[in-house]
Write a protein that holds these residues in place. Sequence first.
Motif, PDB file in Angstrom:
ATOM      1  N   GLU A   1     -20.025   3.710 -29.947  1.00 47.45           N
ATOM      2  CA  GLU A   1     -21.396   3.742 -30.456  1.00 47.45           C
ATOM      3  C   GLU A   1     -21.476   3.123 -31.856  1.00 47.45           C
ATOM      4  N   MET A   2     -20.467   3.401 -32.676  1.00 47.60           N
ATOM      5  CA  MET A   2     -20.444   2.818 -34.019  1.00 47.60           C
ATOM      6  C   MET A   2     -20.252   1.304 -33.955  1.00 47.60           C
ATOM      7  N   PHE A   3     -19.425   0.855 -33.011  1.00 41.15           N
ATOM      8  CA  PHE A   3     -19.258  -0.584 -32.812  1.00 41.15           C
ATOM      9  C   PHE A   3     -20.589  -1.213 -32.394  1.00 41.15           C
ATOM     10  N   ALA A   4     -21.275  -0.538 -31.458  1.00 41.66           N
ATOM     11  CA  ALA A   4     -22.536  -1.067 -30.946  1.00 41.66           C
ATOM     12  C   ALA A   4     -23.596  -1.127 -32.043  1.00 41.66           C
ATOM     13  N   TYR A   5     -23.533  -0.206 -32.994  1.00 42.65           N
ATOM     14  CA  TYR A   5     -24.476  -0.217 -34.108  1.00 42.65           C
ATOM     15  C   TYR A   5     -24.329  -1.510 -34.916  1.00 42.65           C
ATOM     16  N   HIS A   6     -23.078  -1.947 -35.095  1.00 47.59           N
ATOM     17  CA  HIS A   6     -22.824  -3.169 -35.852  1.00 47.59           C
ATOM     18  C   HIS A   6     -23.028  -4.425 -35.004  1.00 47.59           C
ATOM     19  N   LEU A   7     -22.846  -4.304 -33.696  1.00 49.67           N
ATOM     20  CA  LEU A   7     -22.957  -5.463 -32.798  1.00 49.67           C
ATOM     21  C   LEU A   7     -23.968  -5.134 -31.695  1.00 49.67           C
ATOM     22  N   PRO A   8     -25.223  -5.040 -32.023  1.00 52.86           N
ATOM     23  CA  PRO A   8     -26.220  -4.565 -31.045  1.00 52.86           C
ATOM     24  C   PRO A   8     -26.426  -5.501 -29.861  1.00 52.86           C
ATOM     25  N   ASP A   9     -26.067  -6.770 -30.005  1.00 57.69           N
ATOM     26  CA  ASP A   9     -26.298  -7.721 -28.923  1.00 57.69           C
ATOM     27  C   ASP A   9     -25.095  -7.904 -28.011  1.00 57.69           C
ATOM     28  N   ALA A  10     -23.987  -7.253 -28.326  1.00 55.27           N
ATOM     29  CA  ALA A  10     -22.773  -7.414 -27.515  1.00 55.27           C
ATOM     30  C   ALA A  10     -22.838  -6.527 -26.276  1.00 55.27           C
ATOM     31  N   THR A  11     -22.242  -6.991 -25.188  1.00 50.50           N
ATOM     32  CA  THR A  11     -22.154  -6.172 -23.987  1.00 50.50           C
ATOM     33  C   THR A  11     -21.098  -5.094 -24.189  1.00 50.50           C
ATOM     34  N   LEU A  12     -21.146  -4.056 -23.362  1.00 53.62           N
ATOM     35  CA  LEU A  12     -20.165  -2.971 -23.487  1.00 53.62           C
ATOM     36  C   LEU A  12     -18.757  -3.493 -23.222  1.00 53.62           C
ATOM     37  N   SER A  13     -18.600  -4.351 -22.235  1.00 46.56           N
ATOM     38  CA  SER A  13     -17.290  -4.922 -21.946  1.00 46.56           C
ATOM     39  C   SER A  13     -16.772  -5.708 -23.143  1.00 46.56           C
ATOM     40  N   ASN A  14     -17.666  -6.474 -23.778  1.00 47.10           N
ATOM     41  CA  ASN A  14     -17.265  -7.247 -24.940  1.00 47.10           C
ATOM     42  C   ASN A  14     -16.947  -6.344 -26.127  1.00 47.10           C
ATOM     43  N   LEU A  15     -17.710  -5.259 -26.284  1.00 46.26           N
ATOM     44  CA  LEU A  15     -17.409  -4.297 -27.354  1.00 46.26           C
ATOM     45  C   LEU A  15     -16.009  -3.725 -27.207  1.00 46.26           C
ATOM     46  N   ILE A  16     -15.667  -3.358 -25.969  1.00 46.63           N
ATOM     47  CA  ILE A  16     -14.342  -2.797 -25.716  1.00 46.63           C
ATOM     48  C   ILE A  16     -13.266  -3.826 -26.020  1.00 46.63           C
ATOM     49  N   ASP A  17     -13.489  -5.064 -25.594  1.00 42.03           N
ATOM     50  CA  ASP A  17     -12.501  -6.116 -25.853  1.00 42.03           C
ATOM     51  C   ASP A  17     -12.270  -6.307 -27.347  1.00 42.03           C
ATOM     52  N   ILE A  18     -13.365  -6.377 -28.099  1.00 39.01           N
ATOM     53  CA  ILE A  18     -13.234  -6.580 -29.548  1.00 39.01           C
ATOM     54  C   ILE A  18     -12.578  -5.362 -30.193  1.00 39.01           C
ATOM     55  N   PHE A  19     -12.929  -4.168 -29.712  1.00 37.60           N
ATOM     56  CA  PHE A  19     -12.322  -2.949 -30.251  1.00 37.60           C
ATOM     57  C   PHE A  19     -10.808  -2.989 -30.094  1.00 37.60           C
ATOM     58  N   VAL A  20     -10.350  -3.297 -28.888  1.00 39.83           N
ATOM     59  CA  VAL A  20      -8.908  -3.333 -28.626  1.00 39.83           C
ATOM     60  C   VAL A  20      -8.241  -4.445 -29.438  1.00 39.83           C
ATOM     61  N   SER A  21      -8.935  -5.574 -29.564  1.00 37.23           N
ATOM     62  CA  SER A  21      -8.375  -6.686 -30.330  1.00 37.23           C
ATOM     63  C   SER A  21      -8.166  -6.321 -31.796  1.00 37.23           C
ATOM     64  N   LEU A  22      -9.108  -5.577 -32.359  1.00 36.34           N
ATOM     65  CA  LEU A  22      -9.023  -5.216 -33.779  1.00 36.34           C
ATOM     66  C   LEU A  22      -8.244  -3.928 -34.028  1.00 36.34           C
ATOM     67  N   SER A  23      -8.038  -3.135 -32.984  1.00 38.48           N
ATOM     68  CA  SER A  23      -7.438  -1.815 -33.172  1.00 38.48           C
ATOM     69  C   SER A  23      -6.032  -1.918 -33.748  1.00 38.48           C
ATOM     70  N   GLN A  24      -5.725  -0.958 -34.591  1.00 39.67           N
ATOM     71  CA  GLN A  24      -4.388  -0.875 -35.197  1.00 39.67           C
ATOM     72  C   GLN A  24      -3.764   0.454 -34.807  1.00 39.67           C
ATOM     73  N   VAL A  25      -2.568   0.400 -34.256  1.00 40.43           N
ATOM     74  CA  VAL A  25      -1.829   1.605 -33.886  1.00 40.43           C
ATOM     75  C   VAL A  25      -0.420   1.496 -34.455  1.00 40.43           C
ATOM     76  N   ASP A  26       0.175   2.646 -34.721  1.00 43.44           N
ATOM     77  CA  ASP A  26       1.564   2.578 -35.175  1.00 43.44           C
ATOM     78  C   ASP A  26       2.478   2.599 -33.955  1.00 43.44           C
ATOM     79  N   GLY A  27       3.777   2.577 -34.194  1.00 43.65           N
ATOM     80  CA  GLY A  27       4.748   2.412 -33.118  1.00 43.65           C
ATOM     81  C   GLY A  27       4.796   3.538 -32.111  1.00 43.65           C
ATOM     82  N   MET A  28       4.201   4.689 -32.424  1.00 48.32           N
ATOM     83  CA  MET A  28       4.249   5.823 -31.505  1.00 48.32           C
ATOM     84  C   MET A  28       3.121   5.806 -30.480  1.00 48.32           C
ATOM     85  N   TYR A  29       2.197   4.865 -30.616  1.00 45.66           N
ATOM     86  CA  TYR A  29       1.025   4.862 -29.745  1.00 45.66           C
ATOM     87  C   TYR A  29       0.789   3.469 -29.160  1.00 45.66           C
ATOM     88  N   PHE A  30      -0.009   3.423 -28.105  1.00 41.86           N
ATOM     89  CA  PHE A  30      -0.484   2.169 -27.542  1.00 41.86           C
ATOM     90  C   PHE A  30      -1.897   2.414 -27.008  1.00 41.86           C
TER      91      PHE A  30
END
Length: 803
Positions: free
Chosen positions: A515-544
């Motif tokens: 929802e916070m992503f959609a607030y910043h990108l109101p014209d993006a589709t949900l599929s595209n929001l998820i893709d961008i989220f995963v692309s930008l996401s940062q995790v440490d070595g214990m997670y994926f």
Amino acid sequence: MSRCAWPLLRRLPARAGLALRHGGGAPRARPAVSSSSSSSGNGSGSRAPDTSLFVPVPLKPGLGGAASEDVGAELTRPLDKGEVLKNLNKFYKRKEIQRLGAENGLDARLFHQVFISFRKYIMESSSVSADLHIILNDICCGAGKVCLLGHVDDLFPFFLRHAKQIFPMLDCMDDLRKISDLRLPPNWYPDARAIQRKIIFHAGPTNSGKTYHAIQRFLSAKSGIYCGPLKLLAHEIFQKSNDANVPCDLVTGEERVYANEDARQAPHVACTIEMCSTNTPYEVAVIDEIQMIRDPARGWAWTRALLGLCAEEIHVCGEAAAIDLVTELMYTTGEEVEVRNYKRLTPLTVLDYALESLDNLRPGDCIVCFSKNDIYSVSRQVEARGLECAVIYGSLPPGTKLEQAKKFNDPDDPCKILVATDAIGMGLNLCIRRIIFNSIVKPTVNEKGEKEIDSITTSQALQIAGRAGRFGSSFKQGEVTTMHRDDLVQLKEILSDAVPPVKAAGLHPTPEQIEMFAYHLPDATLSNLIDIFVSLSQVDGMYFVCNIDDFKFLADMIQHIPLNLRSRYVFCTAPLNRKEPFVCTTLLKFARQFSRNEPLTFDWLCRHTKWPLATPKNIKELVHLEAVHDVFDLYLWLSYRFMDMFPDALLVRDVQKKLDDIIQVGVCNITKLIRASQSAAAPGTAEVVSEDFPLSRTKKDASVVSERRGAASTEALSIAGEAAGLRRAKNLRTSRFGTRQEDLKSYGRGSLANRLLREGLLTQEMLRQLESEWQDQHRNDRYGFGSKRDDQHSSKETGKKRK
């Protein structure tokens, strides 16, 4: 009078001057390389976004009209579009501009896309903003003159403004990175962090009593929650708890059953792990099958339970391979882990001989297949020998699975043989004497979501083999072997390998984050929001980040339907087998009806599913009944999230039970259904259901094999070399699972041999024969001996040349 811009610019109204300043500051934006971090947020430690995921927002050109005013043309003169085009192309080619674009977050891909859109906008607009018009006029006026009035570099502020209009994520990249920062999952659960929890890890193999000890503590507590991977396991604990006079509720995605008649919440609850509450306090929590925290699709649910459950004691059950990861995760929460190790209660023996023929079956045998086609084929051959068999596979309703298990376990029932997939690996108590692997090759999905065919892992083999000789059953000792002799050596190696340690825990974006992503990108589709989220996401070595292909599939499928974001997210998380077209179509209809604010009634559902339904007459009808059962499950799942729009859950549950009975009748007569399906199909057809991986290892009728060998004969010799490579790859094994898996994957991926195997035109037996023939031919060629066929072919070619 000259109509160049600068003299006239002094006479611009204040409004135009403000527009110019808003457009990017000084009119002469000469590129300058800065050593500081760029405005796009690519500072130290941040992750460069995958810009291929950025979808531009359509921007319509200014069409003007009779009533509109072209202020720029009035102040200067109409633009010569030919000159404008020349200068725009010069702007695009300048290295300084490309470098300045990169500093502002525009890599080569985005820079090109923005320029194409920018050029199209200017060229197709009948009028542009006054400030841009003046700059373009100055550039065109000054072109070729010694004293330039304008320079193409002056276009950059407008170019950047256009870039942020069609790619709004450029303007909020820092915020997006903060939202998608997944490096501290323990902080997501403040209620759990507010208490000091005691973590007890019950580690051991299948049939070691580890879960039994955890459940005993669950039953003795004042309050507790059990979290299991399957509805069957949750239902078993629910039943066991209430039988022990410990009131316990049942919560799954599709069902709520209260122990108290007044629907008052009981102090104990048994649930599927996705449904556990991280806000309710408990004395004891049990998390079963903790090794599934590494599951590429569902691992996030175990991570959430482990980090977020508010319980004084957390009892974790599973493979010892997960001990180190759980200990490390709990170190980040400041909690210690007590490990209790268990050994198998009954011996398990790997036999020195394969079954080789179904004539050698004995009561208590279970044949494990990894393909529904193999299930059908083997069960048909078993019953052809006068033996009754029970059948269990993943897509069967839970009630049917339980009935088939009950039939097999009943000492008074003549059914003594079980044919099953790895669905028996957990959730069912079965009296099995001997596990027989019909194949040790299983379709898998890798970490990228790609489908592959590979040997079963050590963990999978142990989980399945461990079902033999269950403690408390009539068989005090378990046995395991294979159907084919050449698989037995490899199975022994697989079972003797150490289970590789669980390296990382799964995570999944929450609705709030999206929802916070959609607030910043109101014209993006949900599929595209998820893709961008995963692309930008940062995790440490214990997670994926867990695989989101199913989520995106549903998001794309219902994208055209007008739904608010939260409702759209819920529909996309619905449990759905996307291989079933009927179920997918139904979800689409559900979403469409929901968007029109029209309740989905029982009558509507009956019309759609054509209820009531008859007993199946062939396999195709049985598969459809299973799909209808899934549709009822989908309705019930949605009814607990949108009660007003799916109001008839009780009626649907009643007809679902009736449908379960109909499916049970069909499964009991599965051999007759197979015969009916094959008699209706083309002659020689062996497969009755299309699957992604119809890898059949059963010995088929001679006529079928002959026909397929004939169909493949024109290509057989060309894949003989691949066959040898595949066989070598099959024997390449090390004690490390990852190495063995990579070795196997490096041979024959996407090869003709694999394609023919998947399509059923080639069997493993034929593959071995081809390897032998290829080696013989290679040996003969090496020493100068051609085969008779080669000699004949050579003589024919010679004759043609002479003619």
